[in-house]
Scaffold this motif. Structure first.
Motif, PDB file in Angstrom:
ATOM      1  N   THR A   1       0.827  -1.202   0.000  1.00  0.00           N
ATOM      2  CA  THR A   1       0.000   0.000   0.000  1.00  0.00           C
ATOM      3  C   THR A   1       0.863   1.255   0.000  1.00  0.00           C
ATOM      4  N   ARG A   2       0.277   2.320  -0.501  1.00  0.00           N
ATOM      5  CA  ARG A   2       0.944   3.615  -0.478  1.00  0.00           C
ATOM      6  C   ARG A   2       0.199   4.522   0.494  1.00  0.00           C
TER       7      ARG A   2
ATOM      8  N   LYS B   1       4.321   7.027   0.720  1.00  0.00           N
ATOM      9  CA  LYS B   1       5.361   6.027   0.946  1.00  0.00           C
ATOM     10  C   LYS B   1       4.781   4.630   0.742  1.00  0.00           C
ATOM     11  N   LEU B   2       5.552   3.795   0.050  1.00  0.00           N
ATOM     12  CA  LEU B   2       5.134   2.413  -0.189  1.00  0.00           C
ATOM     13  C   LEU B   2       5.556   1.535   0.975  1.00  0.00           C
ATOM     14  N   GLY B   3       4.642   0.706   1.417  1.00  0.00           N
ATOM     15  CA  GLY B   3       4.932  -0.214   2.501  1.00  0.00           C
ATOM     16  C   GLY B   3       5.521  -1.516   1.991  1.00  0.00           C
TER      17      GLY B   3
ATOM     18  N   THR C   1      -5.293   0.864   3.729  1.00  0.00           N
ATOM     19  CA  THR C   1      -5.219   0.759   2.274  1.00  0.00           C
ATOM     20  C   THR C   1      -4.524   1.962   1.650  1.00  0.00           C
ATOM     21  N   GLY C   2      -4.487   3.089   2.350  1.00  0.00           N
ATOM     22  CA  GLY C   2      -3.847   4.270   1.790  1.00  0.00           C
ATOM     23  C   GLY C   2      -4.633   4.818   0.617  1.00  0.00           C
ATOM     24  N   ASP C   3      -3.931   5.509  -0.271  1.00  0.00           N
ATOM     25  CA  ASP C   3      -4.585   6.089  -1.444  1.00  0.00           C
ATOM     26  C   ASP C   3      -4.362   5.267  -2.702  1.00  0.00           C
TER      27      ASP C   3
END
Length: 234
Positions: free
Chosen positions: A117-118, A122-124, A197-199
């Protein structure tokens, strides 16, 4: 002169050899009813017609369902391909089948769906959703087959529609529908795992070679296939 049969003293005739009452004579008071005597409401002409109609309808429904089931599981038959829409409408979602008349070629790879997720730009790390599903059902005495196949079917349907290069309205609708379904499944899994989930999310598949029976671990590296970035709307 005919001689009458004489019973030994102290013995009586068995019940099944007792003389039957004369025709038209009523049973003696206190006599239990004959278990073989017909009971219930007698079927009149209308009831007979209704019963026969019901039997015919049930038999016809069973024949149609059997034919639909046969065409559904024998998807390689020309007749099955002709009536794909009709069989899918009949079988889904009430009677889904996950088997085929002809055994498919055994899979040579384990396919896992991974996601990251972003959040705040930032990407996890990569998360293995397939491994998470497997851990949920491992040790369950009565696991749900439908629940176990949700993720696999979502990936398979999306990949099948993505490989279809047709630009027809029907093909575009199938690609969009399968993409939304896969994204919804991913979001549900992330929520179950307690992950935001982020964007946006990035999806990829990881295929690892299954070693042959009796063989050791394979040295073939895993194969990755990216499914791109997916925007997540609130």
């Amino acid at each position: 002169m005919a001689e009458s049969a004489i019973s030994p003293p102290g013995l009586t005739a068995p019940p099944d050899l007792a003389p039957a009452p004369a025709s038209g004579a009523s049973a003696a008071p206190g006599t239990p009813p004959d278990p073989l005597a017909p009971r219930g409401i007698p079927l009149t002409g209308l009831r007979r017609r209704l019963a026969r109609t019901a039997v015919v309808l049930v038999a016809l429904l069973a024949a149609v369902h059997s034919a639909m089931l046969l065409m559904y599981v024998a998807s390689d038959f020309p007749l099955s391909k002709t009536y794909t829409k009709q069989t899918d409408w009949w079988m889904r979602p009430m009677f889904p089948q996950d088997w085929s008349i002809f055994a498919p070629d055994p899979s040579r790879y384990n396919l896992h769906l991974e996601v990251r997720t972003r959040v705040d730009g930032k990407l996890g790390p990569w998360l293995d959703l397939t491994a998470y599903d497997n851990s949920r059902y491992r040790g369950d005495l009565l696991p749900s087959i439908e629940d176990q196949l949700v993720l696999r079917r979502a990936v398979s349907q999306y990949q099948t529609s993505a490989r279809n290069r047709s630009r027809s309205e029907e093909a575009d609708s199938a690609r969009s529908r399968n993409a939304r379904y896969l994204l919804n499944v991913v979001r549900v899994r992330l929520a179950d795992m307690g992950r935001p989930t982020g964007d946006a999310v990035e999806l990829r598949t990881r295929a690892t070679r299954i070693p042959p029976p009796g063989g050791g671990a394979t040295s073939e590296p895993a194969r990755y296939r990216t499914l791109g970035f997916w925007k997540v709307t609130r």
